[in-house]
Design an enzyme around this catalytic site. Structure first.
Site, PDB file in Angstrom:
ATOM      1  N   ARG A   1      50.712  44.095  56.124  1.00  0.00           N
ATOM      2  CA  ARG A   1      51.065  45.149  57.073  1.00  0.00           C
ATOM      3  C   ARG A   1      50.318  44.981  58.390  1.00  0.00           C
ATOM      4  O   ARG A   1      50.863  45.237  59.457  1.00  0.00           O
ATOM      5  CB  ARG A   1      50.785  46.527  56.465  1.00  0.00           C
ATOM      6  CG  ARG A   1      51.311  47.673  57.319  1.00  0.00           C
ATOM      7  CD  ARG A   1      51.251  48.998  56.590  1.00  0.00           C
ATOM      8  NE  ARG A   1      49.892  49.391  56.250  1.00  0.00           N
ATOM      9  CZ  ARG A   1      49.585  50.521  55.629  1.00  0.00           C
ATOM     10  NH1 ARG A   1      50.549  51.357  55.267  1.00  0.00           N
ATOM     11  NH2 ARG A   1      48.333  50.824  55.357  1.00  0.00           N
TER      12      ARG A   1
ATOM     13  N   GLU B   1      57.434  62.159  58.283  1.00  0.00           N
ATOM     14  CA  GLU B   1      56.226  62.084  57.464  1.00  0.00           C
ATOM     15  C   GLU B   1      55.211  63.091  57.963  1.00  0.00           C
ATOM     16  O   GLU B   1      55.387  63.716  59.020  1.00  0.00           O
ATOM     17  CB  GLU B   1      55.636  60.673  57.464  1.00  0.00           C
ATOM     18  CG  GLU B   1      55.151  60.161  58.801  1.00  0.00           C
ATOM     19  CD  GLU B   1      54.506  58.785  58.682  1.00  0.00           C
ATOM     20  OE1 GLU B   1      53.292  58.692  58.910  1.00  0.00           O
ATOM     21  OE2 GLU B   1      55.212  57.812  58.382  1.00  0.00           O
TER      22      GLU B   1
ATOM     23  N   LYS C   1      50.633  50.650  61.872  1.00  0.00           N
ATOM     24  CA  LYS C   1      49.403  51.407  61.631  1.00  0.00           C
ATOM     25  C   LYS C   1      48.397  51.060  62.729  1.00  0.00           C
ATOM     26  O   LYS C   1      47.556  50.176  62.583  1.00  0.00           O
ATOM     27  CB  LYS C   1      48.825  51.110  60.243  1.00  0.00           C
ATOM     28  CG  LYS C   1      47.727  52.094  59.844  1.00  0.00           C
ATOM     29  CD  LYS C   1      47.354  51.915  58.387  1.00  0.00           C
ATOM     30  CE  LYS C   1      46.227  52.868  57.989  1.00  0.00           C
ATOM     31  NZ  LYS C   1      46.643  54.279  58.055  1.00  0.00           N
TER      32      LYS C   1
END
Length: 357
Positions: free
Chosen positions: A102, A240, A204
């Protein structure tokens, strides 16, 4: 650290001198584990590795935890993961390869070089091992691991930085939410959006979280635990929570918003989906309309920091919707399996855990 690194702070330079062994670091850390919250605790060592633009990362090294001198224009991509101590004293990482992958995905989106998967995992293992005395006893918390990829070269214009640094630091943590294991009370935000199509909502990095700060402050002032965001276009589909993914349960069906570029592909989210399928639940990754909340039996959130957190209520347009929070709960069943794998209580047949010697 690579010989050509650009840090100039005298304090940091002295801090990066490799200690001549870890003498004295094998004693237990002076921490009241029973009162461990989710905040930064300075530990012993961190891992630092640097490279310049259009170059590859070379071998980094452990150094004493210390401040580093950064360009004021520095920014970064980061990861979050945990190391846990088992009842028989082993130390386990959970799905570290997923975090490494990621970070590489996020770095590519941000036009940054990134460590290889092997470099990432080796750095995490070294840092956790060097700080093993800070890992809470079983059942008292986890060692939170923060790999960071920073643009550390100065730049004024809109362009990738000329130099980058990868580092890893750790901190012992307890529960993320002040409620502990108590059900969360979420607030659906309509004024602010977390991410838009074509943006970096699936990366992220600090760019993913900075937009939520104002909404969180407003919600917490009103007594809510956190904020649940809607899609930026229609304002009718769940996205989210500020720092975690969301799931709704209706009968034997578990639904969660599909990751379409605006939602972070959480490692815990991915793991819970697979665990739920193993338990016989039907899992749907799809657009989840906010109107579906009124018919949900149960709602829960997932994330590395939060684990699996039960949602007791969600407030939308001044209407409070309550969900099941007692009895046999789906999220507790899934969380028990997840923690069992992470802590070695359940045999790992999936190859998800990595033991640190």
């Amino acid at each position: 650290i690579a010989n050509d690194h650009r840090f100039t702070s005298q304090a940091y330079s002295s801090a990066t001198t490799q200690p001549s062994g870890y003498s004295g670091d094998d004693e237990d850390a002076d921490v009241n584990w029973d009162k461990l919250g989710f905040g930064l605790t300075q530990t012993d060592y961190m891992y630092v590795m640097s490279c310049c633009k259009d170059q590859s990362f070379l071998r980094g090294r452990l150094c004493r935890y210390a401040n580093i001198e950064l360009s004021p224009s520095a920014g970064g991509v980061y990861e979050g993961m945990k190391a846990n101590r088992t009842q028989d004293g082993r130390i386990l990482l959970f799905r570290a390869d997923q975090n490494a992958g990621r970070m590489r995905h996020g770095a590519e989106r941000m036009c940054m070089p990134s460590p290889s998967v092997d470099q990432f995992i080796d750095a995490v293992k070294e840092t956790v091992s060097a700080n093993k005395r800070w890992i809470p006893p079983p059942g008292k918390g986890s060692l939170y691991v923060r790999p960071m990829l920073l643009g550390t070269g100065p730049i004024l214009g809109l362009a990738p930085a000329p130099e980058y640094t990868f580092l890893v630091y750790v901190s012992p943590v307890g529960y993320y939410f002040k409620e502990g294991t108590a059900p969360l009370n979420l607030y659906i935000e309509e004024e602010y959006v977390r991410a838009s199509p074509g943006g970096a909502g699936g990366v992220k990095s600090i760019t993913n979280y900075a937009p939520v700060m104002k909404a969180i402050a407003k919600a917490k002032d009103r007594g809510f635990s956190d904020v649940l965001y809607l899609d930026a276009i229609n304002k009718k589909y769940l996205e989210e929570v500020s720092s975690c993914n969301i799931f709704i349960v209706k009968g034997n069906v578990i639904s969660t918003p599909a990751t379409n570029g605006t939602i972070l592909e959480g490692v815990t989210r991915k793991s819970i989906i697979e665990i739920a399928k193993d338990h016989g639940y039907q899992v749907e990754e799809r657009p989840v309309a906010v109107d579906e909340l009124v018919d949900a039996d149960e709602v829960f959130c997932t994330g590395t920091a939060v684990g699996v957190a039960l949602v007791g209520s969600i407030t939308y347009r001044n209407k409070r919707i309550e969900f099941r929070s007692e009895g046999r709960l789906v999220c507790q069943q899934l969380y028990s399996t997840l923690v069992g794998l992470q802590t070695g209580r359940i045999e790992d047949k999936k190859g998800w855990t990595l033991e640190i010697n």
